[in-house]
Design an enzyme around this catalytic site. Structure first.
Site, short mmCIF file in Angstrom:
data_model
loop_
_atom_site.label_atom_id
_atom_site.label_comp_id
_atom_site.label_asym_id
_atom_site.label_seq_id
_atom_site.Cartn_x
_atom_site.Cartn_y
_atom_site.Cartn_z
N ARG A 99 -9.69 1.74 -3.77
CA ARG A 99 -8.29 2.05 -3.35
C ARG A 99 -8.14 3.36 -3.09
O ARG A 99 -8.78 4.53 -3.54
CB ARG A 99 -7.48 1.53 -4.72
CG ARG A 99 -6.00 1.61 -4.11
CD ARG A 99 -5.39 0.55 -3.14
NE ARG A 99 -4.33 0.56 -3.21
CZ ARG A 99 -3.29 -0.10 -2.25
NH1 ARG A 99 -3.92 -0.31 -1.24
NH2 ARG A 99 -1.88 -0.35 -2.48
N THR A 383 -3.96 -5.92 6.52
CA THR A 383 -5.14 -6.14 5.85
C THR A 383 -5.93 -7.33 6.27
O THR A 383 -5.61 -8.03 7.08
CB THR A 383 -4.56 -6.56 4.36
OG1 THR A 383 -3.54 -5.70 3.84
CG2 THR A 383 -5.47 -6.77 3.11
N THR A 401 -8.18 -3.10 3.75
CA THR A 401 -6.80 -2.71 4.24
C THR A 401 -6.64 -1.33 4.93
O THR A 401 -7.36 -0.44 4.36
CB THR A 401 -5.80 -3.18 3.58
OG1 THR A 401 -4.38 -2.79 4.11
CG2 THR A 401 -5.62 -2.19 2.27
N GLU A 403 -3.43 -0.73 5.38
CA GLU A 403 -2.15 -1.10 4.87
C GLU A 403 -1.21 -1.66 6.18
O GLU A 403 -1.01 -2.90 6.33
CB GLU A 403 -1.54 0.01 4.60
CG GLU A 403 0.02 0.02 4.09
CD GLU A 403 0.22 -1.05 3.28
OE1 GLU A 403 1.63 -1.30 3.03
OE2 GLU A 403 -0.51 -1.78 2.65
N ASP A 423 2.40 2.63 0.03
CA ASP A 423 2.40 1.51 -1.01
C ASP A 423 2.93 1.85 -2.21
O ASP A 423 2.93 1.14 -3.17
CB ASP A 423 1.00 0.89 -0.99
CG ASP A 423 0.91 -0.43 -0.55
OD1 ASP A 423 1.79 -0.95 -0.06
OD2 ASP A 423 -0.31 -1.05 -0.55
N SER A 448 -1.54 -2.47 -5.47
CA SER A 448 -2.01 -3.19 -4.59
C SER A 448 -1.53 -4.73 -4.85
O SER A 448 -1.72 -5.43 -5.94
CB SER A 448 -3.30 -2.98 -4.14
OG SER A 448 -3.88 -4.06 -3.05
N SER A 449 -1.54 -5.49 -3.78
CA SER A 449 -1.32 -6.88 -3.89
C SER A 449 -2.56 -7.74 -3.70
O SER A 449 -2.61 -9.10 -3.87
CB SER A 449 -0.27 -7.53 -2.57
OG SER A 449 1.04 -6.89 -3.37
N GLY A 470 -1.97 -10.01 3.74
CA GLY A 470 -0.54 -10.56 3.76
C GLY A 470 0.41 -9.75 3.17
O GLY A 470 1.50 -10.10 2.72
#
Length: 574
Positions: A99, A383, A401, A403, A423, A448-449, A470
């Protein structure tokens, strides 16, 4: 070379562009290598590495290098990633965190304007401040050093050659280039996607990127240091420190970036063990969602039953309420992971699912929780996700990603820079003064998702892998596919193709025309009004090991995914 996919269309696509391959992949023995990626050229680059005796780690480097070129709207070497690695030799699942990180000079109010209000997203996303210190490349270097079988220098040839020669713009990339995104107003993106007459390139036309080819040649020789030190690093810092709203990033920020390696977060689910990266990934929320659904009768239902979708929607809303409040970088805030996953807490949350939908649920108070402020994070639906298995049985599940669409729209050496700093929550505190868990801080990773998931059998054998792009909808996409393929026992491809339903707060977004007859009306009768809108553009990739040890694999037809399987049974060199 034997591949269980239509070879003629694939080879034609190398010469003529990236068309979506809708052929459903048949089952394949687990000992075969396979690649599932969002673009056929990227999948082919990874498969070529496997066929040369490379491991899944080697192939992941090649896939990402190609995605950075042919799917720049979604991921790239200027972005970040999470990976779960299944190690066949030990049965362990390792989580790698690549990340992005906030520069040392970042501040909690960096996205607050002079009027005291959060900057408009369209302004923030193309600012210098939008870019975090990229992490995907350093993470891939770590993984390849630990698990690779081929020389690093041999992994970029296909992407380099394609960048030099040019590739035919795929339909999806063409749609993105034609879009009305703020990033396409940035001079770098304007220049890159413009023809000599000033008009934009479009699908079916050829795009060359000699700058990126040159960067890949240097990267092959010099390793990831080529990005984090030296001339590329200097150009990156210079670019993000330009206005509007310049970044505080320095060369020192780049030089000191380090990926994280940790044990995956795993919990029993059904007959499996589900493993995800720990925070700041939102994998803990995925596990919580699965746990809540297990306290309902959703497994006895099916995709034509409106009550099944209602249960999924209400469990999703509860999950998002907790995720949005608590999940962030655990080095900076207390994330109550164990409390969120305690059976008694999950049981209590599941009991909140009423016969009809009510107001937006509030976050609960799990054990160990420190109540954080209301979160103001926005997550665009960019992503990419890919899954790779090698003939030794090792498996990569990686979500990657830049983003937003084309990241920040700024470029260095032929690749886009991320806008991952957006984010973070733009508002660092709520009205009461309580700080948001996901507020900006120097050296902090934004929440992060992304939730690249691996399933194991109880005796630690590989059983499956799932993931999707997504934005915040990733959790719903992955959850839906797990429910359909495992609980409802649907073939993976059919599970992926089911309509998406993203329920968060007061919003219920879904692919309305795709639901079975009666589902939308049944949801409405339960207080759920499904509306089309953002959050339906998934890119789900998944594999499950079915009875007899055969892979049931699928890709998302909403994008340009493809499954490639190598049946040559070439052993990985060690």
């Amino acid at each position: 070379m034997l591949m269980r996919l239509l070879l003629a269309p694939l080879f034609a696509l190398t010469a003529t562009g990236c068309a979506t391959l809708s052929t459903r992949p048949p089952a394949a023995p687990v000992r075969d290598g396979f690649v599932i990626a969002a673009n056929p050229l990227a999948a082919q680059a990874g498969l070529e590495v496997l066929q040369r005796g490379g491991s899944a780690a080697d192939a992941a480097v090649a896939v990402q290098a190609m995605l950075s070129l042919v799917e720049p709207q979604s991921s790239g070497l200027g972005g970040g990633a999470f990976m779960t690695w299944y190690d066949a030799g030990s049965g362990k699942v390792i989580a790698y965190d690549g990340r992005e990180i906030a520069p040392a000079g970042a501040s909690p109010t960096m996205f607050i304007g002079t009027d005291g209000k959060p900057l408009p997203f369209a302004t923030a996303v193309i600012s210098g401040r939008a870019t975090g210190v990229p992490g995907a490349l350093r993470m891939l270097e770590m993984v390849q050093r630990e698990h690779g079988a081929l020389p690093w220098s041999s992994l970029f040839t296909t992407a380099e050659r394609t960048a030099d020669a040019g590739f035919v713009i795929s339909p999806r990339l063409g749609r993105m280039i034609a879009g009305d995104w703020p990033e396409l107003t940035v001079p770098d993106a304007v220049k890159y996607f413009s023809k000599p007459d000033g008009t934009r390139l479009k699908a079916g036309e050829t795009l060359r990127n000699p700058l990126y080819a040159g960067f890949l040649r240097r990267l092959a020789r010099g390793g990831a240091d080529v990005l984090y030190r030296g001339e590329t690093a200097a150009r990156l810092v210079e670019r993000v420190r330009q206005g509007p709203f310049p970044s505080a990033m320095t060369s020192a920020d780049l030089a000191r970036y380090r990926p994280l390696k940790r044990e995956a977060l795993c919990r029993d689910w059904q007959s499996y063990v589900a493993c995800v990266p720990p925070p700041p990934s939102s994998g803990v929320a995925t596990l919580q969602l699965l746990g809540m659904l297990d306290r309902t009768d959703i497994a006895q239902r099916n995709a034509t039953d409106p009550q099944a979708w209602y249960l999924f929607a209400e469990a999703s809303r509860l999950m998002y309420a907790d995720r949005d409040r608590y999940v962030a970088d655990p080095r900076f805030v207390t994330v109550p992971v164990e409390g969120l996953l305690e059976p008694t807490y999950i049981e209590g949350r599941a009991r909140l699912i009423a016969p009809t939908a009510g107001v937006a649920p509030q976050a609960g108070t799990p054990r160990g929780a420190v109540m954080a402020g209301i979160d103001g994070t926005r997550e665009p639906a960019g992503t990419s996700h890919f899954i790779i298995g090698d003939s030794a049985g090792n498996v990569v599940s990686m979500t990657t990603t830049v983003e937003s669409i084309f990241g920040s729209g700024r470029m260095v050496d032929g690749f886009f820079l991320n806008n991952q700093m957006t984010d973070f929550s733009f508002s660092p505190v709520e009205a009461s003064g309580r700080a948001a868990a996901n507020a900006v801080a120097p050296g902090k990773r934004p929440r992060s998702s992304m939730t690249p998931l691996v399933l194991l059998t109880r005796d630690r054998q590989f059983a499956g892998a799932f993931g999707s792009p997504g934005g915040s909808a990733i959790l719903a996409y992955v959850g839906k596919t797990l429910v359909a393929s495992v609980l409802w026992k649907m073939p993976v491809q059919q599970a992926i193709e089911l309509p998406n339903l993203v329920a968060r707060g007061t919003s219920f977004n879904g692919e309305v025309p795709k639901f079975a007859p009666g589902v939308v009306a049944g949801l409405r009768a339960r207080g759920v009004e499904v509306k089309p809108g953002q959050g339906e553009d998934s890119g789900i990739h998944a594999v499950l090991l079915r009875d007899g040890g055969r892979l049931d694999a699928g890709f998302d037809p909403r994008r340009e995914g493809v499954v490639l399987i190598d049946e040559r049974r070439t052993p990985v060199r060690r």
